[in-house]
Design an enzyme around this catalytic site. Structure first.
Site, PDB file in Angstrom:
ATOM      1  N   TYR A 109       5.488   1.151  -3.526  1.00  0.00           N
ATOM      2  CA  TYR A 109       5.457  -0.223  -2.505  1.00  0.00           C
ATOM      3  C   TYR A 109       6.717  -0.451  -2.099  1.00  0.00           C
ATOM      4  O   TYR A 109       7.631  -0.333  -2.626  1.00  0.00           O
ATOM      5  CB  TYR A 109       4.866  -1.278  -3.633  1.00  0.00           C
ATOM      6  N   GLU A 197       5.197  -4.461   5.598  1.00  0.00           N
ATOM      7  CA  GLU A 197       4.821  -4.010   4.283  1.00  0.00           C
ATOM      8  C   GLU A 197       4.192  -2.657   4.298  1.00  0.00           C
ATOM      9  O   GLU A 197       3.189  -2.356   5.035  1.00  0.00           O
ATOM     10  CB  GLU A 197       3.971  -4.995   3.256  1.00  0.00           C
TER      11      GLU A 197
HETATM   12  N1  LIG Z   1      -5.436   7.982   4.418  1.00  0.00           N
HETATM   13  C1  LIG Z   1      -6.010   7.640   3.175  1.00  0.00           C
HETATM   14  N2  LIG Z   1      -6.128   8.830   2.189  1.00  0.00           N
HETATM   15  C2  LIG Z   1      -6.359   8.569   0.988  1.00  0.00           C
HETATM   16  N3  LIG Z   1      -6.331   7.569   0.255  1.00  0.00           N
HETATM   17  C3  LIG Z   1      -6.299   6.499   1.153  1.00  0.00           C
HETATM   18  C4  LIG Z   1      -5.888   6.611   2.425  1.00  0.00           C
HETATM   19  N4  LIG Z   1      -5.868   5.216   2.814  1.00  0.00           N
HETATM   20  C5  LIG Z   1      -5.829   4.439   1.930  1.00  0.00           C
HETATM   21  N5  LIG Z   1      -6.060   5.089   0.712  1.00  0.00           N
HETATM   22  C6  LIG Z   1      -6.332   4.540  -0.516  1.00  0.00           C
HETATM   23  O1  LIG Z   1      -7.032   3.315  -0.351  1.00  0.00           O
HETATM   24  C7  LIG Z   1      -5.971   2.140  -0.909  1.00  0.00           C
HETATM   25  C8  LIG Z   1      -6.568   0.972  -0.324  1.00  0.00           C
HETATM   26  O2  LIG Z   1      -6.128   1.065   0.942  1.00  0.00           O
HETATM   27  P1  LIG Z   1      -4.965   0.231   1.718  1.00  0.00           P
HETATM   28  O3  LIG Z   1      -3.730   0.349   0.845  1.00  0.00           O
HETATM   29  O4  LIG Z   1      -4.952   0.669   3.049  1.00  0.00           O
HETATM   30  O5  LIG Z   1      -5.809  -0.992   1.898  1.00  0.00           O
HETATM   31  P2  LIG Z   1      -5.596  -2.335   1.100  1.00  0.00           P
HETATM   32  O6  LIG Z   1      -6.801  -2.450  -0.104  1.00  0.00           O
HETATM   33  O7  LIG Z   1      -6.039  -3.552   2.055  1.00  0.00           O
HETATM   34  O8  LIG Z   1      -4.102  -2.658   0.570  1.00  0.00           O
HETATM   35  P3  LIG Z   1      -3.651  -3.507  -0.460  1.00  0.00           P
HETATM   36  O9  LIG Z   1      -4.102  -3.370  -1.816  1.00  0.00           O
HETATM   37  O10 LIG Z   1      -2.160  -3.438  -0.140  1.00  0.00           O
HETATM   38  O11 LIG Z   1      -4.040  -5.025  -0.131  1.00  0.00           O
HETATM   39  C9  LIG Z   1      -4.628   2.789  -0.931  1.00  0.00           C
HETATM   40  O12 LIG Z   1      -4.019   2.034  -2.197  1.00  0.00           O
HETATM   41  C10 LIG Z   1      -5.152   4.272  -1.217  1.00  0.00           C
HETATM   42  O13 LIG Z   1      -5.185   4.621  -2.702  1.00  0.00           O
END
Ligand SMILES: Nc1ncnc2c1ncn2[C@@H]1O[C@H](COP(=O)(O)OP(=O)(O)OP(=O)(O)O)[C@@H](O)[C@H]1O
Ligand SMILES: [Mg+2]
Lengths: 388, 293
Positions: A109, A197
């Site tokens: 992070y 972030e």
């Molecule tokens: N391109 C990718 N390839 C593989 N895994 C991915 C990819 N993009 C995202 N992920 C997985 O999905 C999870 C969640 O995606 P991302 O962090 O983009 O969204 P979020 O849930 O909105 O984030 P946050 O938890 O920071 O609010 C990531 O922590 C990662 O483990």
């Protein structure tokens, strides 16, 4: 101003941050098209909303072939996604982002934002990045590494390296990771962000450093010097009334109650909501008409609060400083003639030219209920909303 | 009977030829403030209702002996206006301008702290400062204030008026009323003003009006515990404000559970302040405190 992940990543690319290849799509057909363009599987299909927590809420899907891309695209597009950051009403998914999947070894992070208690920017990082970062920070604050950024010196390369070291990256990657932090700082400063972030910043199984998620909030007050960022605005991520209010230069937030408030000044507006609650009612909105509102703006404010069907009473609470009471009265009268309010209106005003304002309202022939204090006004509005 | 400004304060108005600047310069002067000059680059030699206009702050200071500046310069140029004022030797800078980019203010705050530790910046995005019946240096409606012994410090403009109005209606006057403004990087914070009021022999009680967000109220509570023995009556706006939508985790990680109205009330009560949950009763609470109840 918030932007979507795919827009933030576009900005990041310009600054040389390691972002995987990916493209936005607004329809299922487009999704299939861009997946073909990527030319390899699996890919990740990600809902684009102005909030995080998407992964936990089912907004991030791994698709192993075109059929799955099609399926997930159809599932996500048009859906309202509710995450722990959206509030219960959720946010509509009107676009998705398709990107190549990454082989994740470890998630980190990193963020830069203002630490208000220091009046300085800080960079925060953790080796326990990913979807549980807030729990990590709450339970184990030591898992968050921070460095204060001196405004005269900027983020120093040695500070960036120190963070990379403390995060436990392999020695051969320290400079690479440090450069990610420095470029992120560059984005923050040059684009006038208020928050950047990356969660997660990923170490891949192949030993590469990759930015998998990107969240950027830009300082609204600095947008005038970033016309390209301004174009990234997506009004679907705000309620229709909030978008309309913004066009009128009004600060409006819709709430669930039935007593609409019209107030000048954000502090007084919050205090008015608190007073309504103390009087046993529920505010329908937060509305700050600002210090220099004119008659036309008051009329616009009226239209906005009245277009909320839940509203059963209106409480106007103005402390005229720059906004003079006669100007306010003029606005109320003009607006009432135009929009013909169908609910009772309680008016409490005080301050500059209050006598004149009160006289204008009394002589207007409008059915307004005067109140001398906030408390009295709130109590009257609550009674009226309850039909008493 | 006051802190920071009084009847001897000599004020210049930066941005005096603008709509807001000229209106409020005139209003401040009418209140009795010594408005000795104004600054608008390129308009030196003109005057606004008899107030001479200069091309630079330095020129204004050299010609008028001003020690205080009131700033109405538009947001893109306001941070520079603050630096110009402190570089010209102005000791009290009051910046009314709303909407200054945060990235512009961060180095300015640091600059003042580093090179002019004795200079005070109030604001930006604030109503200004008034010592009733002596000097009004800001945009507040002067007639609701009354000379007396209660200090008021507030982040919100209109809530400052609300509090002062309630006090004046009860016959309770104010020593000085200071709006520190609602921006994320304020020149002056609660703790600074609390110190001035504590050290001012004429101030008998202090009203502090905060709101949700940030930790300035929690830090003020710490300061009260250590340093303030005068009665402090505190109100925090935003108890019912919904958490709202957010994006990212940085805000939550920094806040670490602080910043809510409940947290702020708790911290202030623990520090010995009297808290008021209904703003309409702030006047009553101050009256009681002054009676020693
Ligand atoms: N391109 C990718 N390839 C593989 N895994 C991915 C990819 N993009 C995202 N992920 C997985 O999905 C999870 C969640 O995606 P991302 O962090 O983009 O969204 P979020 O849930 O909105 O984030 P946050 O938890 O920071 O609010 C990531 O922590 C990662 O483990
Ligand atoms: Mg993420």
């Amino acid at each position: 101003m918030k932007v979507h992940e795919h827009q933030a990543k576009e900005v990041f690319r310009k600054y040389g941050l390691p972002v995987p290849e990916g493209y936005p799509a607004f329809t299922v057909e487009e999704a299939v098209e861009v997946a073909q363009k990527l030319g390899k599987f699996p890919v990740v299909v990600k809902a684009q909303i102005h909030a995080g927590g998407r992964g936990k809420a089912g907004g991030v899907k791994l698709a192993k072939d075109l059929d799955e891309v099609q399926k997930y695209a159809a599932e996500l597009l048009g859906k309202t996604l509710v995450t722990f950051q959206t509030g219960p009403e959720g946010l509509p998914v009107s676009r998705i982002y398709i990107e190549e999947a990454t082989n994740i070894d470890k998630e980190y992070y990193v963020a830069i934002t203002l630490d208000r208690s220091k009046s300085k920017l800080i960079i925060m990082a953790s080796a326990e990045g990913g979807m549980e970062i807030e729990e990590v920070a709450a339970k184990n604050p030591d898992a968050i590494i921070t460095e204060v950024i001196d405004p005269f010196m900027g983020l120093r390369p040695y500070q960036a390296r120190n963070i990379a070291l403390k995060l436990g990256f392999p020695k051969n990657l320290i400079n690479k990771v440090a450069s990610v932090f420095l470029k992120l700082y560059d984005v923050y400063m040059k684009e006038d962000a208020s928050m950047v972030e990356i969660n997660p910043l990923v170490l891949t199984k192949e030993g590469n450093i990759v930015v998998l998620d990107a969240k950027v909030d830009f300082d609204d007050n600095a947008l005038y010097r970033h016309p390209d960022i301004m174009e990234m605005e997506d009004p679907t991520q705000e309620s229709e009334l909030e978008v309309k209010a913004k066009q009128y230069n009004l600060n409006y937030i819709k709430l669930d109650g039935n007593i609409a408030c019209m107030v000048n000044g954000a502090g007084l507006a919050m205090a008015t909501m608190d007073t309504i609650k103390l009087a046993g009612g529920e505010p329908a909105n937060f509305l700050d008409v600002g210090g220099s509102a004119n008659a036309e703006q008051i009329a616009n404010a009226f239209k906005i609060i009245l277009s909320d069907p839940n509203v059963k009473a209106i409480f106007i609470n103005i402390f005229g400083g720059i906004l003079r009471c006669d100007r306010l009265a003029e606005g109320i009268i003009k607006a009432s003639q135009e929009v013909k309010p169908h609910v009772p209106i309680v008016v409490r005003m005080e301050g500059t030219n209050v006598e004149l304002g009160k006289k204008m309202l009394a002589e207007s022939g409008l059915d307004l209920i005067p109140a001398d204090t906030m408390w009295e006004g709130a109590k009257k509005a609550v009674e009226l909303a309850q039909g008493k | 009977m006051s802190v920071l400004v009084n009847k001897d304060t000599k004020v210049i108005v930066q941005g005096i030829t603008g709509r807001e600047g000229s209106f409020h310069a005139t209003q401040c002067k009418a209140y009795g403030t010594q408005v000795v000059g104004g600054v608008t680059p390129g308009k030196g030699g003109q005057d606004v209702e008899g107030i001479p206009v200069f091309d630079s702050v330095q020129e204004a200071v050299d010609n008028t002996g001003a020690d205080c500046s009131l700033i109405f310069v538009p947001p893109p140029f306001a941070a520079d206006a603050v630096v110009e004022a402190v570089d010209a030797g102005i000791k009290t800078v009051i910046c009314i301008t709303e909407g200054i980019p945060v990235n512009d203010m961060i180095p300015v705050k640091q600059y003042i702290k580093t090179y002019y530790p004795d200079t005070v910046l109030i604001g930006p995005n604030c109503p200004g400062v008034i010592t009733p019946e002596e000097a009004k240096i800001g945009i507040m409606p002067g007639h609701i204030f009354k000379k007396g012994n209660v200090g008021i410090v507030s982040r919100s403009g209109t809530l400052t008026y609300e509090a002062a109005f309630q006090l004046s209606n009860r016959g309770i006057g104010q020593s000085t009323v200071i709006g520190i403004g609602g921006d994320p990087v304020p020149g002056t914070v609660f703790a600074d003003v609390l110190k001035w009021f504590q050290d001012d022999p004429e101030t008998e009680a202090i009203v502090m009006i905060g709101e949700i967000g940030g930790t300035a109220e929690e830090e003020a509570a710490e300061f009260i515990k250590e340093y303030v023995n005068k009665p402090v009556i505190a109100y925090i706006a935003g108890v019912t404000a919904p958490p709202g939508k957010r994006m990212g985790h940085a805000g939550a990680i920094i806040a670490g559970g602080k910043g809510t109205a409940e947290e702020k009330y708790k911290a202030l009560e623990a520090a010995g302040a009297t808290t008021v949950k209904n703003i309409s009763f702030i006047g009553e609470a101050v009256e009681k405190a002054l009676r020693g109840e």
